[in-house]
Design a protein around this motif. Structure first.
Motif, PDB file in Angstrom:
ATOM      1  N   MET A   1     -35.084 -33.968   6.306  1.00 47.21           N
ATOM      2  CA  MET A   1     -35.370 -34.155   7.730  1.00 47.21           C
ATOM      3  C   MET A   1     -36.854 -34.358   8.017  1.00 47.21           C
ATOM      4  N   LEU A   2     -37.621 -34.740   6.993  1.00 46.49           N
ATOM      5  CA  LEU A   2     -39.031 -35.060   7.223  1.00 46.49           C
ATOM      6  C   LEU A   2     -39.159 -36.360   8.010  1.00 46.49           C
TER       7      LEU A   2
ATOM      8  N   ARG B   1     -37.284 -37.114  10.618  1.00 40.25           N
ATOM      9  CA  ARG B   1     -36.900 -36.953  12.019  1.00 40.25           C
ATOM     10  C   ARG B   1     -38.147 -37.068  12.902  1.00 40.25           C
TER      11      ARG B   1
ATOM     12  N   LEU C   1     -39.220 -35.352  15.285  1.00 41.28           N
ATOM     13  CA  LEU C   1     -39.831 -34.036  15.510  1.00 41.28           C
ATOM     14  C   LEU C   1     -40.813 -33.676  14.393  1.00 41.28           C
ATOM     15  N   VAL C   2     -40.556 -34.164  13.191  1.00 40.57           N
ATOM     16  CA  VAL C   2     -41.435 -33.863  12.055  1.00 40.57           C
ATOM     17  C   VAL C   2     -42.406 -35.027  11.815  1.00 40.57           C
TER      18      VAL C   2
ATOM     19  N   PRO D   1     -45.589 -35.334  14.561  1.00 41.54           N
ATOM     20  CA  PRO D   1     -46.776 -34.495  14.297  1.00 41.54           C
ATOM     21  C   PRO D   1     -47.422 -34.760  12.938  1.00 41.54           C
TER      22      PRO D   1
ATOM     23  N   ALA E   1     -52.446 -34.384  15.661  1.00 36.62           N
ATOM     24  CA  ALA E   1     -51.099 -33.855  15.449  1.00 36.62           C
ATOM     25  C   ALA E   1     -50.415 -33.543  16.786  1.00 36.62           C
TER      26      ALA E   1
ATOM     27  N   LEU F   1     -46.828 -34.733  18.418  1.00 35.81           N
ATOM     28  CA  LEU F   1     -45.780 -33.823  18.913  1.00 35.81           C
ATOM     29  C   LEU F   1     -45.312 -34.234  20.312  1.00 35.81           C
TER      30      LEU F   1
ATOM     31  N   ILE G   1     -41.066 -34.841  20.101  1.00 36.81           N
ATOM     32  CA  ILE G   1     -39.980 -34.005  20.640  1.00 36.81           C
ATOM     33  C   ILE G   1     -39.000 -34.802  21.513  1.00 36.81           C
TER      34      ILE G   1
ATOM     35  N   GLU H   1     -36.954 -37.036  19.331  1.00 32.26           N
ATOM     36  CA  GLU H   1     -35.965 -36.268  18.561  1.00 32.26           C
ATOM     37  C   GLU H   1     -34.709 -36.041  19.406  1.00 32.26           C
TER      38      GLU H   1
ATOM     39  N   LEU I   1     -47.451 -26.484  17.320  1.00 31.00           N
ATOM     40  CA  LEU I   1     -47.073 -27.277  16.147  1.00 31.00           C
ATOM     41  C   LEU I   1     -46.182 -26.504  15.170  1.00 31.00           C
TER      42      LEU I   1
ATOM     43  N   VAL J   1     -42.409 -27.232  14.425  1.00 24.30           N
ATOM     44  CA  VAL J   1     -41.958 -28.146  13.364  1.00 24.30           C
ATOM     45  C   VAL J   1     -41.547 -27.329  12.131  1.00 24.30           C
TER      46      VAL J   1
ATOM     47  N   LEU K   1     -37.848 -27.114  10.316  1.00 27.72           N
ATOM     48  CA  LEU K   1     -37.636 -27.360   8.878  1.00 27.72           C
ATOM     49  C   LEU K   1     -37.165 -26.088   8.170  1.00 27.72           C
TER      50      LEU K   1
END
Lengths: 253, 250
Positions: free
Chosen positions: A48-49, A51, A53-54, A57, A66, A70, A74, A77, B136, B139, B143
């Motif tokens: 899920m890197l 996605r 959301l990840v 950022p 970053a 974000l 979000i 996502e 942050l 995140v 995960l």
């Protein structure tokens, strides 16, 4: 931290934000990060890197903001929470959109010196959303091309019964396609920055309204993403309870 | 029939590692077949010193296969166990094919329901809701929640599939996965409702209840009309509505 700040200042001195050299370097960074995410999205690991959301950022951090990533990650996502790869069906490509949008918006925000604000995020989404559909089309084409890898593995099984290297070749096209588009997104950022700078206060206010509407739609998509007929009822109860609790806590009637 | 010759532990680890790439060359004709055959290759090399037998085994794993990528770990593990039995004469190659084809669909349904439609929405919504407090680190929360469960379950499925072979189905049927899926979905729905309420409250601040009403209307319209109009139309409609009515947001 001080070392990192000094390194960043040195980078800015060599590659001033908005300059061609800066855009090129940032484009390469974005291409690498988003390319790896595209590979991770379906072909490898699926941690899920990829996605939004990840990736938002993470890519934002790689490009120097970053928090800006974000801001974008979000709502994206939530908008794509219901997109599921079931059987042979393909959802819209949220990774490509998140990669390109984060690249363009973070660099535009950096060039303006304001970071990613809601009007800038709304402008980026307005102009780049079709990439999610383009990404789905590219993914379908990639899968069609993988048929050739299947044939190759079958033809070569007598010579080499281990098809792992051929299997890994399926990761090349998603990487290249996403990397190229995200690299190009870096060069779109000056246009985005110019568009944001030309916004008068009423237009910026309207764009902020648009971003709130996007958040609202994202919340609706999230409710829809829970594919259960009782989900809207549970969501409604929670919605009402949260509103009541917030009103009580703020001391309003 | 000879004694079953077990696959070396190192090869099992390689099989598991390669199963993480099961969809790398997903194709419409064989779907995950290339990934499956790639994952099985280290085990087949251990089990079939005879090259002809190894090629025949590799070829049969190039048959059509499609499953949820995480749940497929159980079938990969079970297929390794069955291949051990094939090598020792205790099972036939048809048994392996039958095992794969009969479990692929139910495991796909189980994996799709649990991971894609329950765990991922719940973890993402939890992170989105926690963002004002964690920044942050939300995140890392996403995960941490998702991958600790995902990797744990994936490893367990592979190990159990290898140890129990075809009995994996019975073990999974006792694992209360449908109940866990339902619980996660309800949790996700509750988090989504709270997130929607937060959106309304944020838009209504400071002293702009009209904006809050606008956001609430978009949420309700989204829930009702999204399945009919699709995301692209809904998104541009929301953006346009915001542009038209959002003049008072700054």
């Amino acid at each position: 931290m001080a070392l990192r700040r000094r390194a960043r200042l040195a980078c800015r001195a060599v590659f001033p934000p908005g300059g061609l050299a800066h855009l090129f370097v940032a484009g390469v960074v974005a291409a690498l990060v988003a390319g790896v995410a595209a590979v991770e999205r379906k072909g490898a690991l699926q941690l899920m890197l990829s996605r939004p959301l990840v990736l938002g950022p993470l890519l934002g951090w790689a490009l120097g903001d970053a928090q800006g990533g974000l801001v974008i990650g979000i709502p994206l996502e939530l908008l794509f929470l219901g997109g599921v790869n079931l059987g042979g069906s393909l959802p819209d490509n949220e990774t490509l959109l998140a990669g390109a949008m984060t690249t363009a918006a973070v660099l535009a925000g950096e060039a303006r010196g304001t970071g990613v604000d809601p009007p800038l995020a709304a402008l980026a989404l307005l102009s780049l959303f079709p990439l999610a559909l383009v990404g789905r089309h590219l993914e379908r084409r990639t899968e069609d091309r993988n048929d050739a890898l299947f044939e190759l593995a079958f033809a070569r099984v007598e010579r080499d019964p281990d098809p792992f290297p051929i299997n890994l070749r399926g990761l090349v096209l998603p990487f290249v396609a996403t990397a190229v588009i995200c690299f190009a997104a870096a060069f779109f950022s000056p246009i985005l920055a110019a568009a944001r700078s030309s916004c008068s206060l009423p237009v910026a206010s309207a764009l902020t309204g648009s971003w709130h509407a996007v958040w609202a739609l994202a919340a609706a998509t999230a409710i829809r993403a829970v594919r259960d007929r009782r989900a809207p009822l549970f969501a409604l109860a929670s919605f009402a309870a949260t509103l009541v609790a917030a009103l009580l806590l703020s001391g309003r009637p | 029939m000879t004694a079953a010759r077990p696959v070396a532990k190192r090869s099992l680890l390689r099989v598991f590692f390669r199963s993480l790439f099961i969809q790398a060359a997903w194709n419409p004709r064989g779907m995950q077949n290339l990934g499956f055959a790639s994952a099985m290759a280290p085990a087949l090399a251990d089990l079939h010193p005879d090259r002809k037998a190894r090629i025949a085994a590799a070829r049969r794993h190039l048959e059509l296969f499609n499953c949820h990528p995480y749940a497929a770990a159980a079938i990969v593990g079970g297929a390794v166990r069955l291949e051990e039995e094939v090598a020792s004469g205790g099972a036939t190659s048809q048994d392996v094919s039958m095992f794969k084809s009969s479990l692929a669909s139910p495991f796909a349904a189980l994996g799709d329901g649990f991971f894609w439609l329950a765990l991922r929405p719940a973890a993402a919504l939890l992170a989105a809701l926690a963002q004002p407090y964690l920044g942050l680190f939300c995140v890392a929360l996403f995960l941490g929640v998702y991958d600790s469960i995902h990797l744990g379950v994936r490893g367990w499925l592979f190990a159990t599939g290898y140890q129990k072979g075809a009995a994996i189905l019975e073990i999974l049927s006792r694992a209360h996965i449908p109940a866990a899926t339902r619980g996660l979905k309800m949790g996700a729905a509750i988090l989504a409702g709270a997130l929607a309420a937060r959106g309304v409250l944020l838009a209504a601040e400071p002293h702009r209840p009209g904006n809050g009403v606008l956001v609430a209307v978009v949420i309700v319209a989204g829930v009702v009309f999204l399945p009919r109009v699709g995301l692209p139309v809904a998104l541009y409609a929301a953006l346009a509505l915001g542009l038209a009515l959002g003049g008072g947001f700054l």
